[in-house]
Design a protein around this motif. Structure first.
Motif, PDB file in Angstrom:
ATOM      1  N   SER B   7      -5.230 -34.252  -8.271  1.00 12.17           N
ATOM      2  CA  SER B   7      -6.692 -34.303  -8.111  1.00 12.17           C
ATOM      3  C   SER B   7      -7.098 -34.569  -6.661  1.00 12.17           C
ATOM      4  O   SER B   7      -8.246 -34.342  -6.278  1.00 12.17           O
ATOM      5  N   ALA B   8      -6.136 -35.023  -5.862  1.00 11.28           N
ATOM      6  CA  ALA B   8      -6.452 -35.285  -4.454  1.00 11.28           C
ATOM      7  C   ALA B   8      -6.173 -34.067  -3.567  1.00 11.28           C
ATOM      8  O   ALA B   8      -6.415 -34.104  -2.363  1.00 11.28           O
ATOM      9  N   ILE B   9      -5.671 -32.996  -4.159  1.00 12.12           N
ATOM     10  CA  ILE B   9      -5.324 -31.801  -3.379  1.00 12.12           C
ATOM     11  C   ILE B   9      -6.384 -30.733  -3.604  1.00 12.12           C
ATOM     12  O   ILE B   9      -6.760 -30.448  -4.755  1.00 12.12           O
ATOM     13  N   SER B  10      -6.849 -30.158  -2.510  1.00 18.41           N
ATOM     14  CA  SER B  10      -7.921 -29.168  -2.619  1.00 18.41           C
ATOM     15  C   SER B  10      -7.463 -27.930  -3.382  1.00 18.41           C
ATOM     16  O   SER B  10      -6.315 -27.499  -3.259  1.00 18.41           O
ATOM     17  N   THR B  11      -8.362 -27.378  -4.165  1.00 23.93           N
ATOM     18  CA  THR B  11      -8.071 -26.143  -4.899  1.00 23.93           C
ATOM     19  C   THR B  11      -8.658 -24.929  -4.170  1.00 23.93           C
ATOM     20  O   THR B  11      -8.645 -23.820  -4.698  1.00 23.93           O
ATOM     21  N   ARG B  12      -9.178 -25.173  -2.953  1.00 21.10           N
ATOM     22  CA  ARG B  12      -9.835 -24.081  -2.222  1.00 21.10           C
ATOM     23  C   ARG B  12      -9.158 -23.837  -0.872  1.00 21.10           C
ATOM     24  O   ARG B  12      -8.412 -24.676  -0.369  1.00 21.10           O
ATOM     25  N   ALA B  13      -9.416 -22.696  -0.307  1.00 23.65           N
ATOM     26  CA  ALA B  13      -8.839 -22.342   0.992  1.00 23.65           C
ATOM     27  C   ALA B  13      -9.324 -23.314   2.071  1.00 23.65           C
ATOM     28  O   ALA B  13     -10.460 -23.793   2.000  1.00 23.65           O
ATOM     29  N   PRO B  14      -8.473 -23.587   3.060  1.00 22.50           N
ATOM     30  CA  PRO B  14      -8.928 -24.383   4.206  1.00 22.50           C
ATOM     31  C   PRO B  14     -10.105 -23.683   4.883  1.00 22.50           C
ATOM     32  O   PRO B  14     -10.215 -22.455   4.813  1.00 22.50           O
ATOM     33  N   LYS B  19     -12.471 -14.912   4.360  1.00 21.00           N
ATOM     34  CA  LYS B  19     -12.069 -14.101   3.202  1.00 21.00           C
ATOM     35  C   LYS B  19     -11.685 -12.676   3.597  1.00 21.00           C
ATOM     36  O   LYS B  19     -10.613 -12.186   3.242  1.00 21.00           O
ATOM     37  N   GLN B  20     -12.569 -12.018   4.382  1.00 22.24           N
ATOM     38  CA  GLN B  20     -12.321 -10.619   4.696  1.00 22.24           C
ATOM     39  C   GLN B  20     -11.061 -10.447   5.540  1.00 22.24           C
ATOM     40  O   GLN B  20     -10.218  -9.590   5.285  1.00 22.24           O
ATOM     41  N   THR B  63      -1.993 -12.644 -10.043  1.00 28.83           N
ATOM     42  CA  THR B  63      -1.049 -12.774  -8.933  1.00 28.83           C
ATOM     43  C   THR B  63       0.046 -11.728  -9.040  1.00 28.83           C
ATOM     44  O   THR B  63       0.402 -11.058  -8.067  1.00 28.83           O
ATOM     45  N   ILE B  64       0.586 -11.607 -10.238  1.00 37.12           N
ATOM     46  CA  ILE B  64       1.699 -10.679 -10.436  1.00 37.12           C
ATOM     47  C   ILE B  64       1.232  -9.252 -10.153  1.00 37.12           C
ATOM     48  O   ILE B  64       1.896  -8.495  -9.448  1.00 37.12           O
ATOM     49  N   ARG B  65       0.062  -8.903 -10.662  1.00 37.61           N
ATOM     50  CA  ARG B  65      -0.452  -7.541 -10.448  1.00 37.61           C
ATOM     51  C   ARG B  65      -0.724  -7.288  -8.962  1.00 37.61           C
ATOM     52  O   ARG B  65      -0.317  -6.267  -8.413  1.00 37.61           O
ATOM     53  N   ASN B  66      -1.389  -8.237  -8.313  1.00 35.92           N
ATOM     54  CA  ASN B  66      -1.869  -7.959  -6.953  1.00 35.92           C
ATOM     55  C   ASN B  66      -0.838  -8.195  -5.854  1.00 35.92           C
ATOM     56  O   ASN B  66      -0.908  -7.576  -4.801  1.00 35.92           O
ATOM     57  N   ASN B 221      -9.025 -16.194  -5.507  1.00 36.73           N
ATOM     58  CA  ASN B 221      -7.849 -15.328  -5.678  1.00 36.73           C
ATOM     59  C   ASN B 221      -7.316 -14.795  -4.358  1.00 36.73           C
ATOM     60  O   ASN B 221      -6.110 -14.664  -4.172  1.00 36.73           O
ATOM     61  N   TRP B 222      -8.215 -14.484  -3.432  1.00 37.15           N
ATOM     62  CA  TRP B 222      -7.763 -13.896  -2.168  1.00 37.15           C
ATOM     63  C   TRP B 222      -6.880 -14.861  -1.383  1.00 37.15           C
ATOM     64  O   TRP B 222      -5.901 -14.454  -0.762  1.00 37.15           O
ATOM     65  N   TYR B 223      -7.194 -16.145  -1.461  1.00 32.25           N
ATOM     66  CA  TYR B 223      -6.374 -17.106  -0.720  1.00 32.25           C
ATOM     67  C   TYR B 223      -5.039 -17.343  -1.444  1.00 32.25           C
ATOM     68  O   TYR B 223      -3.970 -17.343  -0.833  1.00 32.25           O
ATOM     69  N   LYS B 224      -5.103 -17.495  -2.744  1.00 30.17           N
ATOM     70  CA  LYS B 224      -3.896 -17.675  -3.570  1.00 30.17           C
ATOM     71  C   LYS B 224      -2.904 -16.538  -3.332  1.00 30.17           C
ATOM     72  O   LYS B 224      -1.710 -16.759  -3.101  1.00 30.17           O
ATOM     73  N   GLU B 225      -3.410 -15.314  -3.355  1.00 32.15           N
ATOM     74  CA  GLU B 225      -2.519 -14.160  -3.178  1.00 32.15           C
ATOM     75  C   GLU B 225      -1.921 -14.135  -1.770  1.00 32.15           C
ATOM     76  O   GLU B 225      -0.746 -13.800  -1.590  1.00 32.15           O
TER      77      GLU B 225
END
Lengths: 254, 254
Positions: B7-14, B19-20, B63-66, B221-225
């Protein structure tokens, strides 16, 4: 089992064993095994892995036929490990072995086994001592996995023949038409490496004995078969099994 | 990775990730991955295992698809681990996992994995803490086996979404006709166990980190990938691979 010397261990039955008497005992053990194997299969809580190792002509095939041949093939399976295929070589050495591990309720016999990967490979310098140690560690952990996570009892038998008895039997393979199919032109060449094989076997018994090996005097088939059958009988008796009674319908669930 | 608090770790991109720009970088990474995967396959010395874990709707399938969808399927395989079958349950929990381990030259993706056996099973009290520890130890040893005995690089990704993002996505599964096929009536029930899941995940990251986990911020998704693709790229670059040149004909040999 530190510093075991195979050459110091007899390859023959102890003096007080009478051949005819022992053969009769074997028959009665085999009957009991048949009943207990049925119970093992019905209960499906435990599994048994029987590892059979030994030099060429030490009697591995005969053991399987005479000790396990009368049991119900539905719950008794034999896997012979041959020279690895290209696909098997593209995986870790335990991959094909794990795939053949017994399901609950089964008796799985390995005719040769994962131990070849630290025996023949060492004698022929395909792996060095460092890799042999790493494989031994992996083998110990793998056997522990089967024991802890699938209730697998592992029985490891080394069929201990003398080099003289081996020579006799290899010659029979040339002379006896019913045995010629077993003859392989490598047999005599491998037999010359006897001392090297004994050394790697001794090393294996020292480092891979967390689940203990049984050295089976194997110059006389009747005694060898008796030892293996009675070890299996004691193991099955020790499991304290019961028929499970009427099943409730259980659907698999995560 | 002791005492990690998800819960202390961000789930979003720095903040400094655009994004682009990141999407364009991803495209260029994917091209490089394609070439390196071909080299991995040609050389057939190493293997890659990509473990993808995460809560429902954390984006495993996407993730697997992209990330992996454009690679040559001849060397890239996906195994989805579902509720174990009756046959799988009759073996140790790693039996079906080992069978799916990558051959040399392959990239194997696990959509869920052996980690489910210490996650969902713990949350639902199907195993106790003692068994969980035993399984964790077996998992560490198993991963070591693949690493040491089949040159397998294991990349373990946890797709880290916030509970709010998860709720959003689960609602979409009901509303969007193109996503309804993913909806499972258990989803919302499992989502209520969020805190329990975080606890067992944290425990897993602490005890099964010999081969380290990557916590991937996964609300976007863009950051995760991008994170997963670039981690894979770095790994492949680090292997120092070469095309093997003309092969001599080699026949398998014991």
């Amino acid at each position: 089992m530190a510093n075991i010397k195979l050459s110091a261990i007899s390859t023959r039955a102890p003096k007080d064993f009478d051949k005819q008497e022992t053969k009769e005992k074997l028959l009665s053990i085999l009957e009991k095994l048949d009943a207990l194997q049925n119970l093992l299969y019905a209960e499906s809580k435990h599994s048994i892995l029987v590892v059979i190792q030994g030099m060429d002509a030490s009697g591995k095939d005969g053991t399987i036929r005479n000790v396990f041949g009368k049991l119900n093939p539905q719950g008794v399976k034999v896997k012979s490990f041959k020279v690895p295929t290209a696909e098997e070589l593209s995986h870790d050495f335990l991959w094909r072995v794990h795939a053949a591990a017994p399901a609950k309720g089964e008796i799985q016999i390995f005719n040769r086994s994962h131990y070849e990967d630290i025996l023949v490979t060492r004698v022929h310098n395909m792996i060095d001592d460092d890799m042999a140690r790493k494989r031994m560690k992996a083998i110990n952990q793998f056997e522990q996995l089967l024991k802890e996570h699938n209730n697998t009892k592992i029985l490891k038998f080394y069929l201990h023949v003398s080099p003289e008895e081996q020579q006799e039997r290899l010659k029979e393979r040339i002379e006896d038409p019913a045995k010629q199919w077993k003859y392989n032109e490598n047999d005599f060449r491998e037999a010359k490496l006897w001392d090297e094989y004994m050394k790697v076997y001794e090393d294996c018994f020292e480092y891979c004995n967390d689940i203990p090996w049984t050295i089976v005097p194997a110059d006389q088939n009747w005694y060898k078969e008796y030892v293996i059958a009675s070890t299996l009988l004691d193991t099955l008796k020790g499991l304290d099994m019961k028929f499970p009674g009427l099943k409730k319908e259980v659907s698999p669930k995560l």
